[in-house]
Design a protein around this motif. Structure first.
Motif, PDB file in Angstrom:
ATOM      1  N   GLN A  15      50.615  41.518  18.109  1.00  0.00           N
ATOM      2  CA  GLN A  15      49.621  42.252  18.898  1.00  0.00           C
ATOM      3  C   GLN A  15      49.514  41.762  20.329  1.00  0.00           C
ATOM      4  OE1 GLN A  15      47.902  45.139  18.109  1.00  0.00           O
ATOM      5  NE2 GLN A  15      49.549  45.010  16.606  1.00  0.00           N
ATOM      6  N   TRP A  16      49.622  40.446  20.554  1.00  0.00           N
ATOM      7  CA  TRP A  16      49.530  39.954  21.931  1.00  0.00           C
ATOM      8  C   TRP A  16      50.624  40.598  22.778  1.00  0.00           C
ATOM      9  CZ3 TRP A  16      52.025  37.655  25.905  1.00  0.00           C
ATOM     10  CH2 TRP A  16      51.221  37.125  26.931  1.00  0.00           C
ATOM     11  N   CYS A  19      50.061  44.498  23.167  1.00  0.00           N
ATOM     12  CA  CYS A  19      48.941  44.819  24.060  1.00  0.00           C
ATOM     13  C   CYS A  19      49.288  44.543  25.522  1.00  0.00           C
ATOM     14  CB  CYS A  19      47.690  44.049  23.645  1.00  0.00           C
ATOM     15  SG  CYS A  19      46.988  44.634  22.094  1.00  0.00           S
ATOM     16  N   GLN A  22      51.512  47.364  26.683  1.00  0.00           N
ATOM     17  CA  GLN A  22      50.745  48.606  26.836  1.00  0.00           C
ATOM     18  C   GLN A  22      49.635  48.482  27.883  1.00  0.00           C
ATOM     19  OE1 GLN A  22      49.347  49.196  22.831  1.00  0.00           O
ATOM     20  NE2 GLN A  22      51.414  49.434  22.034  1.00  0.00           N
ATOM     21  N   ASP A  24      46.896  46.928  27.552  1.00  0.00           N
ATOM     22  CA  ASP A  24      45.677  47.162  26.774  1.00  0.00           C
ATOM     23  C   ASP A  24      44.780  45.929  26.852  1.00  0.00           C
ATOM     24  OD1 ASP A  24      43.712  47.566  24.855  1.00  0.00           O
ATOM     25  OD2 ASP A  24      45.119  47.862  23.203  1.00  0.00           O
ATOM     26  N   ASP A  26      41.521  45.509  26.352  1.00  0.00           N
ATOM     27  CA  ASP A  26      40.631  45.319  25.198  1.00  0.00           C
ATOM     28  C   ASP A  26      41.395  44.748  24.011  1.00  0.00           C
ATOM     29  OD1 ASP A  26      38.446  46.266  26.626  1.00  0.00           O
ATOM     30  OD2 ASP A  26      38.681  48.318  25.886  1.00  0.00           O
ATOM     31  N   GLY A  27      42.604  45.237  23.800  1.00  0.00           N
ATOM     32  CA  GLY A  27      43.423  44.739  22.707  1.00  0.00           C
ATOM     33  C   GLY A  27      43.792  43.277  22.879  1.00  0.00           C
ATOM     34  N   ALA A  30      40.686  41.044  22.353  1.00  0.00           N
ATOM     35  CA  ALA A  30      40.233  40.968  20.956  1.00  0.00           C
ATOM     36  C   ALA A  30      40.926  39.828  20.209  1.00  0.00           C
ATOM     37  CB  ALA A  30      40.498  42.295  20.250  1.00  0.00           C
TER      38      ALA A  30
END
Length: 146
Positions: A15-16, A19, A22, A24, A26-27, A30
């Protein structure tokens, strides 16, 4: 400090990167603990009002990523990695190597201490191509301080 599950470690690893690609914010945020620490010399190039490459707390780290993710022309955006990472359940490490199938990129090693499935302490180590990319911004900053 207890270990994290393999799924928690893999979640941070996947995810890091996703994100950041992208853009992102907020991602990315989080994934960080409220009291996380981020260490990278890029802080000095992105946040002109800081004199150390260390940020403490999710708010400060969020300001750094917000500024960095806005600047698509910073030369740091190739983000090729091999898919190999290392973890002992508490620390997660991977490399963005200099040499890629498409030529050289900024070379970084990401080291993250993970607690309760969140990034608690994140350190970024820069290789020689990365250093050469950072040097002009840091030199300009030093000249303005004189």
């Amino acid at each position: 400090m207890c270990g994290n599950t393999d799924a928690e470690i893999r979640h941070i690893y996947e995810q890091w990167h996703a994100c950041v690609l992208q853009r992102d914010l907020d991602g990315v945020m989080a994934l960080y603990d409220d009291d996380a620490i981020l260490e990278t010399p890029l802080i000095l190039a992105v946040l002109k009002d800081h004199d150390r490459g260390v940020l403490k707390g999710k708010t400060a780290i969020g300001s750094f990523f917000a500024a960095g993710l806005r600047d698509a022309g910073n030369g740091l955006g190739r983000w090729y990695r091999t898919g190999t990472f290392f973890s002992n359940g508490r620390q997660l490490t991977w490399e963005y190597p200099r040499e890629t199938p498409d030529g050289d990129q900024v070379d970084l090693v990401e080291v993250m201490d993970i607690e309760r499935g969140l990034i608690r302490h994140h350190r970024v180590y820069w290789g020689w191509v990365g250093f050469l990319t950072l040097a002009p911004a840091l030199n300009s900053r030093a000249n303005k301080a004189r």
